[in-house]
Write a protein that holds these residues in place. Structure first.
Motif, short mmCIF file in Angstrom:
data_model
loop_
_atom_site.label_atom_id
_atom_site.label_comp_id
_atom_site.label_asym_id
_atom_site.label_seq_id
_atom_site.Cartn_x
_atom_site.Cartn_y
_atom_site.Cartn_z
N LEU A 190 0.83 -1.20 0.00
CA LEU A 190 0.00 0.00 0.00
C LEU A 190 0.87 1.26 0.00
N ALA A 193 -0.81 4.77 0.31
CA ALA A 193 -1.21 5.19 1.66
C ALA A 193 0.01 5.55 2.48
N ARG A 194 1.10 4.80 2.29
CA ARG A 194 2.33 5.07 3.02
C ARG A 194 2.83 6.48 2.67
N PHE A 196 1.14 8.84 1.51
CA PHE A 196 0.18 9.81 2.04
C PHE A 196 0.50 10.16 3.49
N LEU A 197 0.94 9.14 4.24
CA LEU A 197 1.35 9.38 5.62
C LEU A 197 2.52 10.35 5.68
N ARG A 200 1.29 13.81 5.08
CA ARG A 200 0.62 14.32 6.29
C ARG A 200 1.64 14.76 7.32
N ASN A 246 10.37 9.19 10.67
CA ASN A 246 9.58 8.59 11.75
C ASN A 246 8.38 7.79 11.21
N SER A 248 6.77 4.76 9.34
CA SER A 248 7.27 3.39 9.16
C SER A 248 7.52 3.08 7.70
N GLU A 249 8.32 2.07 7.50
CA GLU A 249 8.55 1.50 6.17
C GLU A 249 9.16 2.48 5.16
N VAL B 90 -7.47 3.10 3.42
CA VAL B 90 -6.40 3.48 4.34
C VAL B 90 -6.19 4.98 4.29
N ILE B 94 -6.43 7.71 7.24
CA ILE B 94 -5.38 8.65 7.63
C ILE B 94 -5.96 10.07 7.67
N GLN B 95 -6.78 10.36 6.67
CA GLN B 95 -7.43 11.67 6.66
C GLN B 95 -8.32 11.84 7.88
N GLY B 97 -7.67 10.68 10.72
CA GLY B 97 -6.89 10.80 11.94
C GLY B 97 -6.12 9.57 12.38
N ALA B 98 -6.08 8.51 11.53
CA ALA B 98 -5.28 7.35 11.91
C ALA B 98 -3.80 7.72 11.85
N MET B 99 -3.01 7.19 12.79
CA MET B 99 -1.60 7.53 12.85
C MET B 99 -0.78 6.77 11.83
N ASP B 100 -1.13 5.53 11.64
CA ASP B 100 -0.31 4.64 10.83
C ASP B 100 -1.18 3.48 10.40
N PHE B 101 -0.61 2.60 9.61
CA PHE B 101 -1.36 1.40 9.25
C PHE B 101 -0.41 0.24 9.10
N ILE B 102 -0.92 -0.97 9.32
CA ILE B 102 -0.13 -2.17 9.05
C ILE B 102 -0.95 -3.03 8.11
N ALA B 114 5.41 -0.28 14.23
CA ALA B 114 4.33 0.71 14.17
C ALA B 114 3.89 1.11 15.58
N LYS B 117 6.51 3.27 17.31
CA LYS B 117 6.51 4.63 16.80
C LYS B 117 5.33 5.42 17.33
#
Lengths: 706, 120
Positions: A190, A193-194, A196-197, A200, A246, A248-249, B90, B94-95, B97-102, B114, B117
């Protein structure tokens, strides 16, 4: 990671998902447009994929992945459900079940790739979505171009007049412009999405001026492993870098300050906008036309369906889900058996206590009250333990709709199965044994009962035959009826067959009632099918069904009307361990009779006993009932002949029998103890029990005499 | 003291898996929820330091649950658990307000990375 500890859970949950898939695919066949069903199937396939992947079962994962893919398309309306698709899905389901079985047996998934099913799934997918082809090709073209643009570093970002102005403004405000090239981990999933993080995260420290490829493309994963950004910020370089790292990945972050000089250079080099895309174009043709393009295309499609999916989900939870899992724990059946055994002992102890107190005669009211209280508790405890052991018959019958569907195809007959009362509960030990006999009866109905569509049309019946399975509780018994609206049993045919096999004599055949003739079906070595099919009639006949049901303490009978259909009625006891009984006196000894099939207790004057065909009968409320003198049958010492007989009328299915006893004691809850296999008391005596006073009493199932 | 984490996934199997990974690394499981609706309820009860939230669930999906949790507690830390092919969802999380995803199938080190962090 060691996953073996999750194996049991994996197996159990996979089974649930397979069952859910099975039910829902069947449902889908009836209502191909049902969105709830489609969502359920998608979700089950999705879960299976995730679970098998985690366990490292790659083949199973691949198959479920492709199944999910197909449903993803169906769900977003790009594809219609066809009967062909349903067939392939069932094949896929069987394959998944086979994987599970292999996993259960060997803890590995085996080596079967099921490539043919995967190919068929993809073929269906291709055919089903063919109309979207053109669109895709177009998309592919734009994607190829976009995909290539991500490969350069931030130094290659084209700077137009507007950007240059912005960079100069930033410098005046004491802000810095940094160029970043962020490369994601090679095995990052993904990526969109990564990335996108990352965007952000950067928004927290500064402002994004420019992204290559642009933000939309990044979100849609239209880049290789890296993308470049220009960020204006008042933070130092390390801070900006840290924020990105900071996330991930991230494989690495390359960062550098972008100055007006660099801008000028860039401007000199290439005045036109979007030089990167142009520059990289030849490279894109080499690789982009091959795998990359296809990959990107696929991911874009995935994104699209995912968007739709999220819409569906939202719609879904507003209606409120239906498939809420029941809260449960899994307990070894042996522990339950043990618990049941101890409750049984408790019942015996309680019976003993109340007998002793009863004999005291001087017992105070207080003692009696406490004994009554104890009785209440033990009865409730017994019921509770029994309930714990109860399982809905759903776990047995839920596979039948699928079986009937397959049989319908195989036999080329049209039929449907209607089931009611699947939530009827039975003792676990009974349930486990019930599957085979029921399956046999259903196959029998499908094969011998239901006629071909042509014959049905001639008879003026609806083209589609109906087999129904009804389960319900009646007193201490559970009744399961399997009926079909097929041809019914041809009594004459049955008789002549039985004659030819030497099962009955000619004389017997002539005097036989239709019901008795139907009963011949249950005789060992009887099979009426003219030709042996691989569905039923393999030589194992209904006699096996009968003996199986009887070993469970139940009965089976058949009622039939020619050209109208047949009904098989199975009666089973709720539990095998404890039951309510009537204690009777026969020849001076105490016997226990199961209360569940006792209809009435009558006082019959001796002269009311008539004789028909040299056997004794009584007439009761317009019915002629055969009379059995239990004392004679059990070869007990004969008591004094009295003027009035005490008769217990009990039923076996629809049939009644009258049993003469010498006296009645009381109703009591008894614990059935097996006599062991060394005592062959015949079917008449089904076990023994310990009474309250420590006396042992035999349990009589007199109804076998009927 | 171990940090409290709430796990939300409709598959017992997945919950078990994550739970073991986390407890082995010294985290405490504050609660488990089998759908979004339960997750929101339990969040109110236990106020965990972190939520691991599956996206595809019955009753209420993970995104909606995330939004509701964020509405209750703006500082809530939520990591989404997704499968491949759920990119758009996903991003939406994130939009929201999620911090991260696995991404499933999970790898233990990824989960821990994750979580570390997010809450240290």
């Amino acid at each position: 990671m060691d996953v073996s500890q999750y194996l049991d859970l994996f197996i159990d949950e996979t089974r649930e998902h397979i069952q859910s898939l099975n039910d829902n695919i069947l449902l889908l066949e009836q209502e191909p447009e049902n969105m709830d069903t489609i969502n359920e199937i998608f979700r089950a396939a999705h879960s299976l994929k995730g679970m098998s992947g985690t366990m490292g079962y790659v083949r199973m994962q691949k198959l479920t992945h492709d199944l999910e893919n197909v449903f993803s398309e169906v769900r977003s309306g790009n594809m219609k459900v066809s009967s062909k698709l349903i067939d392939i899905m069932f094949r896929a389901l069987d394959a998944i079940e086979a994987y599970l079985q292999t996993i259960v047996d060997t803890s590995t998934e085996g080596t079967e790739d099921n490539q043919d099913i995967i190919d068929d799934l993809n073929k269906v997918l291709k055919e089903g979505t063919a109309q979207d082809k053109e669109e895709e090709t177009q998309e592919q073209a734009t994607l190829t171009a976009a995909a290539s643009s991500g490969t350069g570093g931030y130094e290659d970002i084209p700077i137009d007049e507007f950007l240059r102005g912005a960079i100069e403004d930033a410098k005046e405000d004491n802000m810095t412009v940094f160029g970043l090239t962020v490369t994601l981990d090679d095995n990052c999933m993904l990526k969109g999405a990564r990335a996108f993080l990352v965007l952000r995260a950067l928004e927290g420290v500064g402002e994004l001026m420019k992204a290559v490829p642009d933000v939309d493309s990044i979100e849609n994963e239209e880049f290789e492993n890296s993308f470049s950004l220009l960020v204006v910020t008042d933070q130092p370089m390390e801070a900006v870098k840290g924020v990105v790292e900071n996330v991930s990945e991230i494989k690495n972050v390359r960062i550098g300050q972008v100055t007006a000089d660099a801008v000028k250079q860039a401007k000199k080099e290439e005045p036109k906008p979007a030089p990167a895309a142009v520059k990289e174009a030849p490279q894109a043709q080499e690789t982009g036309s091959g795998n990359n393009a296809a990959d990107n295309n696929a991911s874009a499609k995935e994104t699209e369906t995912a968007k739709d999916a999220s819409k569906d989900n939202k719609a879904g939870h507003k209606e409120g889900g239906k498939s809420q899992g029941t809260r449960s724990i899994r307990v070894d059946i042996e522990k339950l058996d043990n618990l049941m055994n101890m409750v049984s002992e408790l019942v015996i102890a309680k019976n003993g206590l109340s007998t002793v107190v009863g004999r005291l005669k001087t017992g105070s009211r207080q003692i009696n009250e406490r004994i009554e209280y104890l009785e209440n508790i033990t009865t409730n405890l017994h019921e509770a333990v029994m309930k714990v052991r109860m399982v809905p018959i759903d776990s047995v019958v839920s596979r039948f709709p699928r079986m009937i569907r397959d049989l319908s195809r195989k036999l080329d007959k049209k039929m449907e199965l209607v089931m009611t009362g699947e939530d009827t509960e039975l003792d676990r030990t009974v349930i486990d044994e019930l599957g085979d006999p029921l399956m046999h009866i259903l196959r029998n109905s499908a094969d011998h009962g239901i006629e071909s569509a042509q014959v049905r049309a001639e008879l003026g019946k609806p083209e589609v035959g109906t087999i129904s399975l009804n389960a319900y509780q009646a007193g201490n018994n559970v009744i399961i009826e399997v009926s079909d609206d097929g041809g019914g049993v041809n009594v004459e045919k049955v008789k002549s067959k039985a004659l030819s096999k030497g099962l009955i004599t000619q004389e017997h055949a002539d005097t036989m009632s239709d019901d008795e003739a139907v009963g011949l079906l249950f005789m060992p070595g009887f099979s009426t099918a003219d030709k042996i099919s691989d569905v039923s009639g393999r030589g194992v006949g209904l006699d096996v069904v009968k003996s199986k049901i009887e070993s469970l303490g139940g009965t089976v009978e058949c009622k039939s009307a020619l050209h109208k259909g047949s009904t098989f009625i199975i009666t089973l006891p709720l539990t095998l361990a404890i039951m309510q009984s009537l204690l009777v006196d026969i020849g001076g000894e105490k016997y226990a009779m199961p209360l569940s099939n006792i209809q009435t207790i009558e006082e019959i004057p001796v002269d009311m006993v008539k004789s028909i065909n040299s056997s004794e009968v009584i007439e009761l409320r317009g019915r002629v009932i055969p009379l059995f003198r239990l004392a004679e049958i059990l070869e007990c010492e004969k008591g004094e002949e009295s003027e009035v007989l005490t008769v217990i009328v009990a039923n076996k299915g629809e049939k009644l029998g009258a049993f003469v006893v010498d006296g009645l004691y009381e109703q009591q809850e008894i614990v059935i103890k097996s006599l062991g296999k060394y005592v062959d008391a015949g079917k008449l005596i089904i076990g023994a029990t310990i009474l309250g006073d420590g006396e042992v009493s035999l349990i009589l199932d007199a109804t076998v005499l009927i | 003291m171990g940090k409290n984490i709430m796990i939300c996934d409709d598959a017992v199997f997945m919950r078990m898996m994550i739970k073991n990974i986390l407890t082995k690394n010294g985290y405490t499981i504050a609660a488990e929820a089998e759908n979004g609706l339960k997750a929101v309820e339990k969040y109110k009860e236990v106020s965990p330091d972190l939520v691991l939230m599956d996206i595809t669930m019955p009753e209420m999906d993970g995104i909606e649950a995330l939004k509701r949790i964020k509405a209750i507690d703006d500082n809530a830390k939520v990591i989404m658990c997704s499968a491949m092919g759920q990119q758009a969802m996903v991003i939406e999380s994130i939009q929201s307000g999620a911090m991260d995803f696995i991404v499933k199938p999970f790898q233990a080190d990824r989960v821990i990375e994750a979580v570390k962090k997010a809450i240290g």
